[in-house]
Write a protein that holds these residues in place. Structure first.
Motif, PDB file in Angstrom:
ATOM      1  N   ILE A 182       0.961  -1.145   0.122  1.00  0.00           N
ATOM      2  CA  ILE A 182      -0.046   0.006  -0.112  1.00  0.00           C
ATOM      3  C   ILE A 182       0.803   1.435  -0.013  1.00  0.00           C
ATOM      4  CG2 ILE A 182      -1.875   1.189   1.486  1.00  0.00           C
ATOM      5  CD1 ILE A 182      -2.926  -1.332   2.192  1.00  0.00           C
ATOM      6  N   PRO A 183       1.924   1.352   0.999  1.00  0.00           N
ATOM      7  CA  PRO A 183       2.866   2.580   0.841  1.00  0.00           C
ATOM      8  C   PRO A 183       3.605   2.586  -0.435  1.00  0.00           C
ATOM      9  CG  PRO A 183       3.304   1.300   2.547  1.00  0.00           C
ATOM     10  CD  PRO A 183       2.228   0.549   2.110  1.00  0.00           C
ATOM     11  N   ALA A 184       3.937   1.447  -1.052  1.00  0.00           N
ATOM     12  CA  ALA A 184       4.738   1.725  -2.315  1.00  0.00           C
ATOM     13  C   ALA A 184       3.689   2.299  -3.327  1.00  0.00           C
ATOM     14  CB  ALA A 184       5.214   0.263  -2.671  1.00  0.00           C
ATOM     15  N   CYS A 185       2.366   1.564  -3.433  1.00  0.00           N
ATOM     16  CA  CYS A 185       1.573   2.222  -4.255  1.00  0.00           C
ATOM     17  C   CYS A 185       1.238   3.516  -4.278  1.00  0.00           C
ATOM     18  CB  CYS A 185       0.263   1.511  -4.085  1.00  0.00           C
ATOM     19  SG  CYS A 185      -1.084   1.955  -4.912  1.00  0.00           S
ATOM     20  N   TRP A 186       1.188   4.075  -3.134  1.00  0.00           N
ATOM     21  CA  TRP A 186       0.741   5.586  -2.894  1.00  0.00           C
ATOM     22  C   TRP A 186       1.898   6.502  -2.979  1.00  0.00           C
ATOM     23  CZ3 TRP A 186      -3.020   4.692   1.978  1.00  0.00           C
ATOM     24  CH2 TRP A 186      -4.386   4.505   1.278  1.00  0.00           C
ATOM     25  N   PRO A 380      -5.664  -4.146  -8.789  1.00  0.00           N
ATOM     26  CA  PRO A 380      -5.350  -2.944  -8.110  1.00  0.00           C
ATOM     27  C   PRO A 380      -4.618  -3.314  -6.606  1.00  0.00           C
ATOM     28  CG  PRO A 380      -7.498  -2.764  -8.755  1.00  0.00           C
ATOM     29  CD  PRO A 380      -7.187  -4.252  -9.062  1.00  0.00           C
ATOM     30  N   VAL A 381      -3.839  -2.255  -6.234  1.00  0.00           N
ATOM     31  CA  VAL A 381      -3.307  -2.685  -4.974  1.00  0.00           C
ATOM     32  C   VAL A 381      -4.351  -2.097  -4.013  1.00  0.00           C
ATOM     33  CG1 VAL A 381      -1.508  -1.867  -3.435  1.00  0.00           C
ATOM     34  CG2 VAL A 381      -0.865  -2.363  -5.681  1.00  0.00           C
ATOM     35  N   PHE A 382      -4.791  -1.035  -4.099  1.00  0.00           N
ATOM     36  CA  PHE A 382      -5.991  -0.176  -3.275  1.00  0.00           C
ATOM     37  C   PHE A 382      -6.885   0.386  -4.145  1.00  0.00           C
ATOM     38  CE2 PHE A 382      -7.487   1.945   0.482  1.00  0.00           C
ATOM     39  CZ  PHE A 382      -7.365   0.906   1.198  1.00  0.00           C
ATOM     40  N   HIS A 383      -8.131   0.383  -3.558  1.00  0.00           N
ATOM     41  CA  HIS A 383      -9.409   0.865  -4.462  1.00  0.00           C
ATOM     42  C   HIS A 383      -9.534   2.443  -4.354  1.00  0.00           C
ATOM     43  CE1 HIS A 383     -10.780   0.075  -0.308  1.00  0.00           C
ATOM     44  NE2 HIS A 383     -11.772   1.061  -0.381  1.00  0.00           N
ATOM     45  N   SER A 415       3.969  -4.832  -6.023  1.00  0.00           N
ATOM     46  CA  SER A 415       3.170  -3.459  -5.989  1.00  0.00           C
ATOM     47  C   SER A 415       4.267  -2.879  -7.106  1.00  0.00           C
ATOM     48  CB  SER A 415       2.869  -2.687  -4.859  1.00  0.00           C
ATOM     49  OG  SER A 415       2.259  -1.633  -5.512  1.00  0.00           O
ATOM     50  N   VAL A 416       3.728  -2.538  -8.403  1.00  0.00           N
ATOM     51  CA  VAL A 416       4.381  -1.429  -9.262  1.00  0.00           C
ATOM     52  C   VAL A 416       3.743  -0.283  -9.823  1.00  0.00           C
ATOM     53  CG1 VAL A 416       5.965  -1.952 -11.299  1.00  0.00           C
ATOM     54  CG2 VAL A 416       5.434  -4.052 -10.080  1.00  0.00           C
ATOM     55  N   PRO A 417       4.332   0.614  -9.747  1.00  0.00           N
ATOM     56  CA  PRO A 417       3.719   1.922 -10.253  1.00  0.00           C
ATOM     57  C   PRO A 417       3.298   1.973 -11.616  1.00  0.00           C
ATOM     58  CG  PRO A 417       5.921   2.511  -8.993  1.00  0.00           C
ATOM     59  CD  PRO A 417       5.763   0.910  -9.324  1.00  0.00           C
ATOM     60  N   CYS A 418       1.918   2.200 -12.015  1.00  0.00           N
ATOM     61  CA  CYS A 418       1.279   2.144 -13.245  1.00  0.00           C
ATOM     62  C   CYS A 418       0.700   3.296 -13.853  1.00  0.00           C
ATOM     63  CB  CYS A 418       0.192   0.582 -13.248  1.00  0.00           C
ATOM     64  SG  CYS A 418      -1.305   0.727 -12.285  1.00  0.00           S
ATOM     65  N   GLY A 419       0.921   4.286 -13.169  1.00  0.00           N
ATOM     66  CA  GLY A 419       0.256   5.652 -13.583  1.00  0.00           C
ATOM     67  C   GLY A 419      -0.088   6.537 -12.716  1.00  0.00           C
ATOM     68  N   LEU A 420      -0.885   7.514 -13.060  1.00  0.00           N
ATOM     69  CA  LEU A 420      -1.060   8.566 -11.902  1.00  0.00           C
ATOM     70  C   LEU A 420      -2.718   9.044 -12.059  1.00  0.00           C
ATOM     71  CD1 LEU A 420       1.497  11.242 -12.588  1.00  0.00           C
ATOM     72  CD2 LEU A 420       1.549   9.716 -10.711  1.00  0.00           C
ATOM     73  N   LEU A 429      -0.091  -1.344  -9.537  1.00  0.00           N
ATOM     74  CA  LEU A 429      -0.379  -2.421 -10.212  1.00  0.00           C
ATOM     75  C   LEU A 429      -0.099  -3.783  -9.288  1.00  0.00           C
ATOM     76  CD1 LEU A 429      -1.479  -4.497 -12.418  1.00  0.00           C
ATOM     77  CD2 LEU A 429       0.910  -4.337 -13.440  1.00  0.00           C
ATOM     78  N   GLN A 430      -1.089  -4.679  -8.845  1.00  0.00           N
ATOM     79  CA  GLN A 430      -0.466  -5.668  -7.855  1.00  0.00           C
ATOM     80  C   GLN A 430      -0.347  -6.998  -8.723  1.00  0.00           C
ATOM     81  OE1 GLN A 430      -1.455  -7.285  -3.554  1.00  0.00           O
ATOM     82  NE2 GLN A 430      -3.271  -6.678  -4.869  1.00  0.00           N
ATOM     83  N   ILE A 431       0.877  -7.673  -8.699  1.00  0.00           N
ATOM     84  CA  ILE A 431       1.019  -8.998  -9.262  1.00  0.00           C
ATOM     85  C   ILE A 431       1.014 -10.079  -8.183  1.00  0.00           C
ATOM     86  CG2 ILE A 431       2.219 -10.081 -11.029  1.00  0.00           C
ATOM     87  CD1 ILE A 431       3.176  -7.442 -12.295  1.00  0.00           C
ATOM     88  N   ILE A 432       0.298 -11.090  -8.475  1.00  0.00           N
ATOM     89  CA  ILE A 432       0.441 -12.125  -7.398  1.00  0.00           C
ATOM     90  C   ILE A 432       0.697 -13.308  -7.834  1.00  0.00           C
ATOM     91  CG2 ILE A 432      -1.037 -13.147  -5.469  1.00  0.00           C
ATOM     92  CD1 ILE A 432      -2.983 -10.674  -5.778  1.00  0.00           C
ATOM     93  N   GLY A 433       1.286 -14.408  -7.088  1.00  0.00           N
ATOM     94  CA  GLY A 433       1.641 -15.644  -7.640  1.00  0.00           C
ATOM     95  C   GLY A 433       1.269 -16.636  -6.635  1.00  0.00           C
ATOM     96  N   ALA A 434       1.426 -17.809  -7.109  1.00  0.00           N
ATOM     97  CA  ALA A 434       1.117 -18.961  -6.179  1.00  0.00           C
ATOM     98  C   ALA A 434       2.177 -18.877  -4.993  1.00  0.00           C
ATOM     99  CB  ALA A 434       1.094 -20.281  -6.929  1.00  0.00           C
ATOM    100  N   ARG A 435       2.266 -19.414  -3.752  1.00  0.00           N
ATOM    101  CA  ARG A 435       3.109 -19.526  -2.764  1.00  0.00           C
ATOM    102  C   ARG A 435       4.492 -20.170  -3.592  1.00  0.00           C
ATOM    103  NH1 ARG A 435       0.707 -21.484   2.878  1.00  0.00           N
ATOM    104  NH2 ARG A 435       1.309 -23.719   1.942  1.00  0.00           N
ATOM    105  N   GLY A 436       5.387 -19.475  -3.303  1.00  0.00           N
ATOM    106  CA  GLY A 436       6.796 -20.008  -3.974  1.00  0.00           C
ATOM    107  C   GLY A 436       7.115 -19.498  -5.052  1.00  0.00           C
ATOM    108  N   ALA A 437       6.123 -18.609  -5.990  1.00  0.00           N
ATOM    109  CA  ALA A 437       6.531 -18.186  -7.304  1.00  0.00           C
ATOM    110  C   ALA A 437       7.090 -17.021  -6.976  1.00  0.00           C
ATOM    111  CB  ALA A 437       5.234 -18.594  -7.947  1.00  0.00           C
ATOM    112  N   ASP A 438       7.896 -16.651  -6.215  1.00  0.00           N
ATOM    113  CA  ASP A 438       8.383 -15.118  -6.068  1.00  0.00           C
ATOM    114  C   ASP A 438       9.222 -14.937  -7.523  1.00  0.00           C
ATOM    115  OD1 ASP A 438       8.456 -14.858  -2.870  1.00  0.00           O
ATOM    116  OD2 ASP A 438       8.415 -16.919  -3.344  1.00  0.00           O
ATOM    117  N   ALA A 439       9.927 -15.628  -8.066  1.00  0.00           N
ATOM    118  CA  ALA A 439      10.718 -15.399  -9.050  1.00  0.00           C
ATOM    119  C   ALA A 439       9.757 -15.229 -10.471  1.00  0.00           C
ATOM    120  CB  ALA A 439      11.512 -16.564  -9.395  1.00  0.00           C
ATOM    121  N   LEU A 440       8.609 -15.868 -10.244  1.00  0.00           N
ATOM    122  CA  LEU A 440       7.629 -15.385 -11.464  1.00  0.00           C
ATOM    123  C   LEU A 440       7.083 -14.178 -11.360  1.00  0.00           C
ATOM    124  CD1 LEU A 440       6.595 -16.524 -13.993  1.00  0.00           C
ATOM    125  CD2 LEU A 440       4.818 -17.470 -12.604  1.00  0.00           C
ATOM    126  N   VAL A 441       6.823 -13.780 -10.056  1.00  0.00           N
ATOM    127  CA  VAL A 441       6.077 -12.588  -9.967  1.00  0.00           C
ATOM    128  C   VAL A 441       6.995 -11.416 -10.046  1.00  0.00           C
ATOM    129  CG1 VAL A 441       5.285 -10.987  -7.941  1.00  0.00           C
ATOM    130  CG2 VAL A 441       4.433 -13.485  -8.041  1.00  0.00           C
TER     131      VAL A 441
END
Length: 475
Positions: A182-186, A380-383, A415-420, A429-441
């Motif tokens: 959330i703070p990374a997003c904002w 989204p990271v936050f609404h 969380s990756v910045p994706c605009g203003l 932008l929030q990108i989520i993976g399966a547990r253990g898929a850190d490298a893929l995320v």
């Protein structure tokens, strides 16, 4: 502002290697930035200037001898003030915590120090990390680098602001429900919550059931480097499928063509602000341009997540446990929001708590099944955008609905910045993976970041750059 403060880790290390940059020069630039700008945002609550400069001189000597001690040798790194750093107190944003300096490093901090990181300061947090804005009785209010009338988010707001404004390229933060993302997003930076168990937690704590440590950085490559350094065997075998002790930069630049990415624009039925939705929708379109197969879906396991209150119940009980151990004087010193949270935890019945744990188990199983069908999930990271300071609006006094479920399931999320927005505030932008898929995320986050192009610096950075120009310089 000195441009050194905005260099990435790879740029700093390349400069050290060529002897074109000095760790002392870099550390002085960071400390100068702290002096100039921290009074306007209040993101650091402790600085070890003497220790930092001593460490920088030692790093400078190692680089001069062509014998760096690790991949972060000479790189300034701050640490959220919930995590122990030898020689500095851990105050938790609270008058109830000891002001005595720690005589040990938390395991992740020890790994950073072994890699040569200069651990120069502690960043602000809400009291014991209790909420998604960063204000506390001890440290006061931390402000957003894009609009100082607003919060940067929390509880790792100090870390996000420090990184966004050039007070070191990396910060070690914690995430118990979205406190990295959330703070990374904002604040317009990158935040990564690893799979549970990847980064060692340190001393046993009930909060480890919901919280983990992770990096905040200005780019995905730096976050990948940092999480690889911090990862270790201490807790890595607590959860199946977690791969510790690797360099997450390897394979980071590989294509994402062919990946199956689910896109949920309103997960858990949460209404997302149209300006935010537009930014995230454009970002997922870019993932599709990169060759991923993007499919808009409803994530059925999350359909009743908000109503279940599983995260809120567990979070309140954990804070009730913490406050129960305090004396009457300490309780009067607490943030009123924390006292109210603990009181709510005391009212939770055993049956309700057990139901919340059972719901957590079910959600984890169902999301594991979801990720058998899809490689990644984008949301989204936050609404909504960040609230004004001080305080937290009643409408946001709940478990963050788009991020906290990942803490229930232990999954990695970036969380990756994706605009203003139309107000000029960052969106994540929030990108989520399966547990253990850190490298893929991280790979998907890096692919999006590269395709997106450079993200603008916060207004405070631009203001400093303008004020630093000589009078009459129109360049």
């Amino acid at each position: 502002m000195n441009d050194i403060g905005m260099l990435s880790v790879s740029e700093l290390v390349a400069g050290f290697r060529r002897l074109a940059l000095s760790p002392v020069e870099v550390m002085c630039a960071v400390l100068d930035q702290v002096t100039r700008i921290d009074p306007r945002v209040n993101c650091l609550c402790g600085i070890d200037e003497e220790g930092a400069l001593t460490a920088a001189r030692e790093a400078e000597d190692r680089w001069a001898r062509r014998s760096p001690c690790g991949v972060l040798d000479g790189v300034p790194v701050s640490v959220k003030d919930l995590v122990a750093v030898r020689g500095m107190p851990t105050r938790y944003g609270s008058f109830t915590a000891s002001a005595d300096a720690e005589d040990f490093d938390a395991p992740a901090v020890a790994h950073l120090r072994q890699a040569g990181a200069i651990l120069f300061g502690k960043t602000t947090t809400s009291e014991f990390g209790n909420k998604i804005v960063t204000d506390s009785p001890l440290s006061g209010v931390t402000r957003n680098p894009w609009d100082t009338r607003r919060s940067p988010g929390g509880s790792s707001g100090g870390s996000a602001v420090a990184v966004a404004l050039g007070m070191g390229p990396l910060s070690l933060a914690t995430d118990g429900g979205g406190s990295i993302r959330i703070p990374a997003c904002w604040s317009g930076v990158v935040g990564f919550k690893p799979s549970f168990g990847l980064v060692p937690e340190g001393p046993a704590s009930s909060f480890a059931a919901l919280s983990t440590l992770g990096p905040i950085a200005r780019c995905v490559e730096d976050a990948a480097l940092m999480v690889g350094v911090m990862a270790g065997p201490t807790d890595a075998d607590r959860f199946a499928g977690v791969d510790g002790g690797r360099d997450y930069r390897i394979g980071l630049a590989e294509s994402i063509a062919g990946l199956r990415i689910a896109f949920s624009p309103q997960p858990a039925g949460v209404r997302v602000d149209p300006s935010i939705a537009a930014c995230v929708g454009k970002a997922t379109w870019l993932l599709e341009v990169l060759g991923a197969h993007v499919e808009e879906v409803k994530v059925r396991p999350l359909a009743g997540y908000v109503e279940s209150r599983m995260h809120s119940i567990q979070w309140a009980v954990l804070f009730a446990q913490r406050v129960r151990a305090m004396n009457i004087v300490q309780r009067t010193q607490l943030d009123p929001d924390l006292r109210e949270l603990a009181a709510a935890g005391e009212r939770v019945s055993t049956a309700a708590f057990v139901d919340a744990l059972a719901a957590r188990h079910t959600l984890a199983q169902e999301m594991a099944g979801f990720f058998e069908e899809y490689d990644l999930l984008a949301t989204p990271v936050f609404h909504v955008g960040p609230p004004e300071v001080p305080g937290l609006p009643e409408a946001l006094l709940m478990a963050p609905p788009l991020t906290s479920w990942c803490n229930q399931t232990g999954q990695p999320a970036a969380s990756v910045p994706c605009g203003l927005t139309h107000e000029g505030l960052p969106v994540g932008l929030q990108i989520i993976g399966a547990r253990g898929a850190d490298a893929l995320v991280l790979r998907a986050a890096r692919a999006y970041e590269a395709a997106r192009g450079p993200f603008p610096a916060p207004p405070l950075v631009r203001d400093l750059a303008e004020s630093a120009k000589p009078q009459g310089d129109a360049s």
